[in-house]
Enzyme design. Structure first.
Site, PDB file in Angstrom:
ATOM      1  N   HIS A 189      36.935  21.176  40.161  1.00 50.47           N
ATOM      2  CA  HIS A 189      36.097  21.905  39.168  1.00 50.47           C
ATOM      3  C   HIS A 189      35.613  23.342  39.718  1.00 50.47           C
ATOM      4  O   HIS A 189      34.912  23.643  39.301  1.00 50.47           O
ATOM      5  CB  HIS A 189      35.040  21.185  38.573  1.00 50.47           C
ATOM      6  CG  HIS A 189      35.239  20.021  37.962  1.00 50.47           C
ATOM      7  ND1 HIS A 189      35.748  19.679  36.786  1.00 50.47           N
ATOM      8  CD2 HIS A 189      35.288  18.774  38.869  1.00 50.47           C
ATOM      9  CE1 HIS A 189      35.864  18.174  36.658  1.00 50.47           C
ATOM     10  NE2 HIS A 189      35.778  17.834  37.835  1.00 50.47           N
ATOM     11  N   SER A 310      41.471  51.645  46.216  1.00 54.16           N
ATOM     12  CA  SER A 310      40.988  52.060  44.905  1.00 54.16           C
ATOM     13  C   SER A 310      40.803  53.597  44.998  1.00 54.16           C
ATOM     14  O   SER A 310      40.392  54.170  45.695  1.00 54.16           O
ATOM     15  CB  SER A 310      39.612  51.684  44.470  1.00 54.16           C
ATOM     16  OG  SER A 310      38.953  52.151  43.685  1.00 54.16           O
ATOM     17  N   LYS A 316      37.206  49.679  48.734  1.00 54.85           N
ATOM     18  CA  LYS A 316      38.176  48.524  48.146  1.00 54.85           C
ATOM     19  C   LYS A 316      39.275  48.260  49.015  1.00 54.85           C
ATOM     20  O   LYS A 316      39.833  49.277  49.397  1.00 54.85           O
ATOM     21  CB  LYS A 316      38.284  49.072  46.710  1.00 54.85           C
ATOM     22  CG  LYS A 316      37.208  48.961  45.837  1.00 54.85           C
ATOM     23  CD  LYS A 316      36.528  47.465  45.697  1.00 54.85           C
ATOM     24  CE  LYS A 316      37.168  46.533  45.089  1.00 54.85           C
ATOM     25  NZ  LYS A 316      37.549  46.560  43.545  1.00 54.85           N
ATOM     26  N   GLU A 323      47.659  39.709  42.858  1.00 60.62           N
ATOM     27  CA  GLU A 323      47.352  39.755  41.091  1.00 60.62           C
ATOM     28  C   GLU A 323      48.733  39.928  40.363  1.00 60.62           C
ATOM     29  O   GLU A 323      48.809  39.504  39.329  1.00 60.62           O
ATOM     30  CB  GLU A 323      46.466  40.908  41.225  1.00 60.62           C
ATOM     31  CG  GLU A 323      45.043  40.549  41.754  1.00 60.62           C
ATOM     32  CD  GLU A 323      44.095  41.849  41.654  1.00 60.62           C
ATOM     33  OE1 GLU A 323      43.635  42.075  40.603  1.00 60.62           O
ATOM     34  OE2 GLU A 323      44.387  42.555  42.874  1.00 60.62           O
TER      35      GLU A 323
END
Ligand code: ARG
Length: 498
Positions: A189, A310, A316, A323
């Site tokens: 979980h 970024s 970043k 992804e």
């Protein structure tokens, strides 16, 4: 750029089986540019929009080498059974070789007027070999031809994908060996559950990719069936030796029902289904890499070469590869939906709908290959932050089950032990401590049987070591799993090379 200047018109062969092929008459007719090989019964030109709409050449030109290889096998068989002469076969072979070289060398013009790769090759063969080109399509239809081409294509691609899955599995096993003593929290979980070896977590993916590789190998068996000779749908009046063609093309078997041969796309659906499952595995792995590389987890650092920045936030460093792999899973699952929906409700045998099978198939092959390649390259470029993983394993009561198990060893029934451990957790939470920070006296308020040896039981080393059941995270088990996997991979690599 050379343009196919002359078109072939319907082959007219009126002689019975077994006749000397030199005696097969040629019609002498020539098509004008813009006329199709099937134009005999048509009096109107195809509407330009329809031509564009029905053309698949932009997509199926990728099959040209298989189309030509299949044609060479077909003409060799035609010569073998005496439908064409050996001289004609030689001329066709040379012509097809030239067509192949032209396409490979980008010296070839594709046009919507010629619909698909099959008609382009046949038309170009007319330019290269002359009238004899009109004999190539004897006893063949584009329906069995296209089924052959995509099976040849997919056979080669599945083998490439299996090889890539092996490469990825090897990287995983190597990493598991490298980090065999690193401990991390195991989750259920997405809540810290029990400590596990990082190697054990990696080897879970090894198992997934092993099943993917098995699914691919299984799908290969059903792809490795030779449909040529089914012709349009009913077989052909010519005495084709399908078994001979099968041998020439290296297929495992010949298809048994001509109608099924031209309408079966199970192998493509099955492949995209297996590919979707493999992508789901990569997507789950990606999700973990994204989480682990966040500041919140900080379990891993992905090297600069596999991350991007970024345009606005200078600090970043994003896990874009993971992804994108997660994102590309959607394409492949979409392709699966496309192909199964495409086949739903199609009556036997061939239907033009099936021309739409290639885009989802090709896109799946290309996407899966790219994702497996980038993963195999990225994984060794991940730095594992052992201390952070260990620290996370020591916080969050990951040893609560082990406290209960300890009580069971001292004679307390498990349900009762579970409840005692739960109470100890509540007490520790209240005092902002972990279980292993409680004193023996504090433990004794929950159960008299708890002795100082409890601390050894609650230690990470002990928790991992004691999980010795087959398949558990125990050190010895994980070492055995790594050994087993190494042997498996060596054996299978030897098998594919042999
Ligand atoms: N381009 C077609 C396809 O990919 C080839 C078969 C066409 N057959 C036909 N009878 N129109 O499915």
């Amino acid at each position: 750029m050379s343009t196919p200047r002359r078109m072939l018109k319907g082959l007219s062969v009126s002689t019975p089986f077994g006749c000397e092929s030199e005696r097969l008459p040629m019609t002498g007719e020539r098509c004008d540019m813009g006329k199709k090989p099937w134009s005999g019964r048509f009096s109107q030109d195809t509407d330009a929009m329809v031509e564009r709409f029905t053309s698949s050449i932009d997509v199926d030109k990728a099959l040209y080498a298989y189309d030509i290889e299949g044609s060479i096998a077909h003409l060799t068989m035609l010569a073998h059974v005496g439908i064409i002469t050996q001289d004609e076969a030689a001329a066709l072979r040379t012509g097809l070789g030239r067509v192949k070289a032209k396409i490979a060398g980008d010296d070839f013009e594709f046009s919507d007027a010629l619909e698909d790769i099959h008609m382009h090759v046949e038309s170009a063969l007319g330019d290269e070999a002359g009238d004899v080109a009109r004999k190539l399509h004897t006893g063949r239809s584009r329906n069995d031809q296209v089924a052959l081409d995509i099976r040849m294509y997919l056979k080669a691609e599945i083998k490439g994908i299996i090889a890539r899955l092996f490469a990825l599995q090897r990287v995983l096993v190597k990493m598991a060996d490298q980090y065999k003593r690193v401990v991390m929290p195991g989750y259920t979980h997405l809540q810290r559950a029990q400590p596990v070896l990082f190697a054990h977590h990696l080897m879970a993916y090894y198992e997934m990719f092993k099943r993917d590789q098995e699914r691919m190998a299984d799908c290969l068996k059903r792809t490795d069936v030779m449909p040529l000779g089914a012709a349009a749908l009913a077989g052909t009046t010519f005495p084709l030796e399908r078994e001979y063609t099968r041998q020439l093309l290296g297929f495992a078997k010949v298809s048994d029902n001509s109608m099924d041969s031209v309408s079966d796309r199970d192998f493509a659906m099955e492949f995209i289904s297996a590919a979707s499952i493999a992508m789901i595995h990569l997507s789950r792995f990606s999700e973990e890499l994204v989480l682990w590389s966040s500041s919140e987890f900080a379990f891993i650092t992905i090297s600069d070469a596999f991350t991007t920045g970024s345009s606005i936030m200078p600090q970043k460093k994003n896990p874009d590869v993971a992804e994108l792999v997660r994102g590309k899973t959607a394409r492949v699952v979409g392709n699966l939906m496309a192909i199964i929906t495409l086949m739903k409700s199609l009556p036997l045998a061939y239907n033009r709908d099936m021309q739409e099978d290639k885009e989802p198939l090709f896109d799946t092959v290309n996407t899966v290959k790219a994702c497996l390649d980038v993963y195999t390259r990225m994984l060794p470029n991940i730095k594992v932050n052992k201390e952070t993983m260990l620290a996370a394993s020591e916080k969050g009561f990951l040893n609560a089950t082990d406290l209960a198990d300890y009580l069971v060893l001292k004679g307390v029934p498990f349900r009762q032990a579970h409840s005692i451990s739960g109470k100890a957790v509540a007490f520790a939470l209240e005092h902002s401590k972990e279980l292993h920070h409680l004193t023996v006296q504090e433990f004794k308020t929950f159960s008299e049987v708890i002795e100082p040896d409890i601390f050894e039981y609650l230690s990470i080393e002990h928790m991992i070591s004691r999980r010795g059941t087959h398949g558990g995270t125990g050190y010895d088990n994980v070492l055995k799993a790594i050994d087993r996997a190494t042997r498996d991979l060596d054996e299978q690599t030897a098998g594919t090379e042999g």
